[in-house]
Motif scaffolding. Structure first.
Motif, PDB file in Angstrom:
ATOM      1  N   GLN A  61     -65.620 128.456  47.008  1.00  0.00           N
ATOM      2  CA  GLN A  61     -65.511 127.381  47.992  1.00  0.00           C
ATOM      3  C   GLN A  61     -64.130 126.723  47.923  1.00  0.00           C
ATOM      4  O   GLN A  61     -63.667 126.343  46.843  1.00  0.00           O
ATOM      5  CB  GLN A  61     -66.600 126.327  47.748  1.00  0.00           C
ATOM      6  N   VAL A  62     -63.507 126.566  49.055  1.00  0.00           N
ATOM      7  CA  VAL A  62     -62.208 125.891  49.160  1.00  0.00           C
ATOM      8  C   VAL A  62     -62.432 124.386  49.080  1.00  0.00           C
ATOM      9  O   VAL A  62     -63.326 123.842  49.728  1.00  0.00           O
ATOM     10  CB  VAL A  62     -61.516 126.274  50.494  1.00  0.00           C
ATOM     11  N   ASP A  63     -61.627 123.711  48.280  1.00  0.00           N
ATOM     12  CA  ASP A  63     -61.697 122.251  48.164  1.00  0.00           C
ATOM     13  C   ASP A  63     -60.852 121.560  49.223  1.00  0.00           C
ATOM     14  O   ASP A  63     -61.218 120.483  49.711  1.00  0.00           O
ATOM     15  CB  ASP A  63     -61.223 121.798  46.776  1.00  0.00           C
ATOM     16  N   GLN A  64     -59.704 122.148  49.554  1.00  0.00           N
ATOM     17  CA  GLN A  64     -58.767 121.547  50.505  1.00  0.00           C
ATOM     18  C   GLN A  64     -57.971 122.651  51.179  1.00  0.00           C
ATOM     19  O   GLN A  64     -57.719 123.690  50.573  1.00  0.00           O
ATOM     20  CB  GLN A  64     -57.756 120.667  49.752  1.00  0.00           C
ATOM     21  N   THR A  65     -57.539 122.400  52.397  1.00  0.00           N
ATOM     22  CA  THR A  65     -56.634 123.336  53.050  1.00  0.00           C
ATOM     23  C   THR A  65     -55.192 122.856  52.872  1.00  0.00           C
ATOM     24  O   THR A  65     -54.964 121.668  52.591  1.00  0.00           O
ATOM     25  CB  THR A  65     -56.959 123.478  54.554  1.00  0.00           C
ATOM     26  N   VAL A  66     -54.257 123.772  53.013  1.00  0.00           N
ATOM     27  CA  VAL A  66     -52.855 123.415  52.781  1.00  0.00           C
ATOM     28  C   VAL A  66     -52.386 122.304  53.716  1.00  0.00           C
ATOM     29  O   VAL A  66     -51.570 121.473  53.312  1.00  0.00           O
ATOM     30  CB  VAL A  66     -51.904 124.635  52.884  1.00  0.00           C
ATOM     31  N   ASP A  67     -52.910 122.279  54.935  1.00  0.00           N
ATOM     32  CA  ASP A  67     -52.459 121.245  55.869  1.00  0.00           C
ATOM     33  C   ASP A  67     -53.007 119.858  55.534  1.00  0.00           C
ATOM     34  O   ASP A  67     -52.536 118.858  56.066  1.00  0.00           O
ATOM     35  CB  ASP A  67     -52.780 121.631  57.316  1.00  0.00           C
ATOM     36  N   GLU A  68     -54.003 119.774  54.622  1.00  0.00           N
ATOM     37  CA  GLU A  68     -54.513 118.468  54.177  1.00  0.00           C
ATOM     38  C   GLU A  68     -54.054 118.145  52.764  1.00  0.00           C
ATOM     39  O   GLU A  68     -54.495 117.171  52.180  1.00  0.00           O
ATOM     40  CB  GLU A  68     -56.049 118.394  54.183  1.00  0.00           C
ATOM     41  N   THR A  69     -53.173 118.961  52.213  1.00  0.00           N
ATOM     42  CA  THR A  69     -52.766 118.833  50.819  1.00  0.00           C
ATOM     43  C   THR A  69     -51.314 118.410  50.723  1.00  0.00           C
ATOM     44  O   THR A  69     -50.474 118.875  51.485  1.00  0.00           O
ATOM     45  CB  THR A  69     -52.937 120.188  50.088  1.00  0.00           C
ATOM     46  N   SER A  70     -51.029 117.554  49.747  1.00  0.00           N
ATOM     47  CA  SER A  70     -49.641 117.206  49.460  1.00  0.00           C
ATOM     48  C   SER A  70     -49.397 117.362  47.963  1.00  0.00           C
ATOM     49  O   SER A  70     -50.312 117.206  47.152  1.00  0.00           O
ATOM     50  CB  SER A  70     -49.330 115.773  49.902  1.00  0.00           C
ATOM     51  N   ALA A  71     -48.178 117.653  47.612  1.00  0.00           N
ATOM     52  CA  ALA A  71     -47.817 117.814  46.205  1.00  0.00           C
ATOM     53  C   ALA A  71     -48.050 116.524  45.424  1.00  0.00           C
ATOM     54  O   ALA A  71     -48.342 116.574  44.229  1.00  0.00           O
ATOM     55  CB  ALA A  71     -46.356 118.255  46.084  1.00  0.00           C
ATOM     56  N   GLU A  72     -47.963 115.384  46.086  1.00  0.00           N
ATOM     57  CA  GLU A  72     -48.144 114.098  45.409  1.00  0.00           C
ATOM     58  C   GLU A  72     -49.541 113.938  44.824  1.00  0.00           C
ATOM     59  O   GLU A  72     -49.741 113.182  43.880  1.00  0.00           O
ATOM     60  CB  GLU A  72     -47.851 112.936  46.373  1.00  0.00           C
ATOM     61  N   GLU A  73     -50.525 114.639  45.373  1.00  0.00           N
ATOM     62  CA  GLU A  73     -51.908 114.539  44.900  1.00  0.00           C
ATOM     63  C   GLU A  73     -52.143 115.286  43.593  1.00  0.00           C
ATOM     64  O   GLU A  73     -53.181 115.101  42.965  1.00  0.00           O
ATOM     65  CB  GLU A  73     -52.860 115.160  45.927  1.00  0.00           C
ATOM     66  N   TYR A  74     -51.212 116.150  43.205  1.00  0.00           N
ATOM     67  CA  TYR A  74     -51.419 117.049  42.080  1.00  0.00           C
ATOM     68  C   TYR A  74     -50.310 116.935  41.046  1.00  0.00           C
ATOM     69  O   TYR A  74     -49.204 116.504  41.346  1.00  0.00           O
ATOM     70  CB  TYR A  74     -51.512 118.496  42.587  1.00  0.00           C
ATOM     71  N   ASP A  75     -50.644 117.377  39.839  1.00  0.00           N
ATOM     72  CA  ASP A  75     -49.680 117.372  38.744  1.00  0.00           C
ATOM     73  C   ASP A  75     -49.018 118.725  38.558  1.00  0.00           C
ATOM     74  O   ASP A  75     -47.966 118.822  37.919  1.00  0.00           O
ATOM     75  CB  ASP A  75     -50.382 116.964  37.444  1.00  0.00           C
ATOM     76  N   ALA A  76     -49.630 119.785  39.089  1.00  0.00           N
ATOM     77  CA  ALA A  76     -49.089 121.134  38.919  1.00  0.00           C
ATOM     78  C   ALA A  76     -49.659 122.047  39.996  1.00  0.00           C
ATOM     79  O   ALA A  76     -50.679 121.741  40.615  1.00  0.00           O
ATOM     80  CB  ALA A  76     -49.429 121.680  37.538  1.00  0.00           C
ATOM     81  N   LEU A  77     -48.983 123.176  40.169  1.00  0.00           N
ATOM     82  CA  LEU A  77     -49.399 124.200  41.127  1.00  0.00           C
ATOM     83  C   LEU A  77     -49.543 125.517  40.387  1.00  0.00           C
ATOM     84  O   LEU A  77     -48.635 125.919  39.647  1.00  0.00           O
ATOM     85  CB  LEU A  77     -48.356 124.350  42.238  1.00  0.00           C
ATOM     86  N   LEU A  78     -50.669 126.190  40.580  1.00  0.00           N
ATOM     87  CA  LEU A  78     -50.877 127.502  39.990  1.00  0.00           C
ATOM     88  C   LEU A  78     -51.087 128.514  41.106  1.00  0.00           C
ATOM     89  O   LEU A  78     -51.901 128.298  42.002  1.00  0.00           O
ATOM     90  CB  LEU A  78     -52.075 127.499  39.046  1.00  0.00           C
ATOM     91  N   LEU A  79     -50.319 129.610  41.033  1.00  0.00           N
ATOM     92  CA  LEU A  79     -50.381 130.669  42.027  1.00  0.00           C
ATOM     93  C   LEU A  79     -50.947 131.938  41.390  1.00  0.00           C
ATOM     94  O   LEU A  79     -50.234 132.657  40.694  1.00  0.00           O
ATOM     95  CB  LEU A  79     -48.979 130.950  42.583  1.00  0.00           C
ATOM     96  N   PRO A  80     -52.243 132.223  41.613  1.00  0.00           N
ATOM     97  CA  PRO A  80     -52.803 133.480  41.117  1.00  0.00           C
ATOM     98  C   PRO A  80     -52.256 134.647  41.941  1.00  0.00           C
ATOM     99  O   PRO A  80     -51.773 134.467  43.059  1.00  0.00           O
ATOM    100  CB  PRO A  80     -54.302 133.314  41.354  1.00  0.00           C
TER     101      PRO A  80
END
Length: 177
Positions: A54-73
């Motif tokens: 299940q997706v929690d958020q889509t990229v268009d509703e997401t900002s980097a400010e909401e997160y501490d890190a980004l992981l790219l599988p």
């Protein structure tokens, strides 16, 4: 800490999503699944369909400010689809510009190339990407897990599923865990 796991609607290598997710969650972090579309994403075990998530958020509703890190599988199809999505590429670039930790495994550095953030960085990937990364101005090395903290954002990369233990431990260490 909140960690965004960015994936395409299908094609992510399941173990490269679930293994770091469980490892970071067990360490007390909060992973969230971000994708280019809402609903469920289809993971793969190499070329075979695996589980959906299940997706929690889509990229268009997401900002980097909401997160501490980004992981790219990784997975071959996953980063190939992400690098063709302007919003996904913009989100990756925004994370990098914010100076937050970015981690990528296997084929995921293709998305870093598209975001134009691989130049002058030392990293690793699935071996078939080394020419692409070198052509993008990166210094490619063949190691289990690589930390490049000399640039504007800390970058952790890893080669493949067999390196997940080293990748997970390195990401956690960079998060201060």
């Amino acid at each position: 800490m909140r960690i965004a796991f960015l994936v395409a609607p299908e094609g992510v290598e399941q173990v490269e999503l679930t293994d770091p997710w469980k490892y970071l969650e067990h360490a007390g972090h909060t992973p969230r699944l971000v994708s280019t579309t809402a609903g469920r994403i289809q993971a793969f075990n190499h070329l075979d369909s695996a589980d959906t998530f299940q997706v929690d958020q889509t990229v268009d509703e997401t900002s980097a400010e909401e997160y501490d890190a980004l992981l790219l599988p990784g997975g071959v199809a996953n980063p190939d689809a992400l690098r063709m999505d302007d919003d996904a590429v913009r989100l990756v670039k925004t994370f990098c510009e914010s100076g937050k930790l970015v981690a990528a495994i296997c084929h995921a550095p293709w998305t870093l190339i598209e975001a134009d953030v691989a130049r002058d960085r030392t990293l690793t990937s699935w071996p078939s990407l080394q020419t692409d990364l070198r052509n993008a101005g990166a210094h490619w090395v063949d190691e289990e897990a690589v930390v490049d903290d000399a640039g504007p954002f800390p970058l952790v990369t890893s080669r493949k599923p067999d390196d997940l233990k080293a990748f997970d431990e390195t990401v956690l260490s960079q998060l201060g865990g």
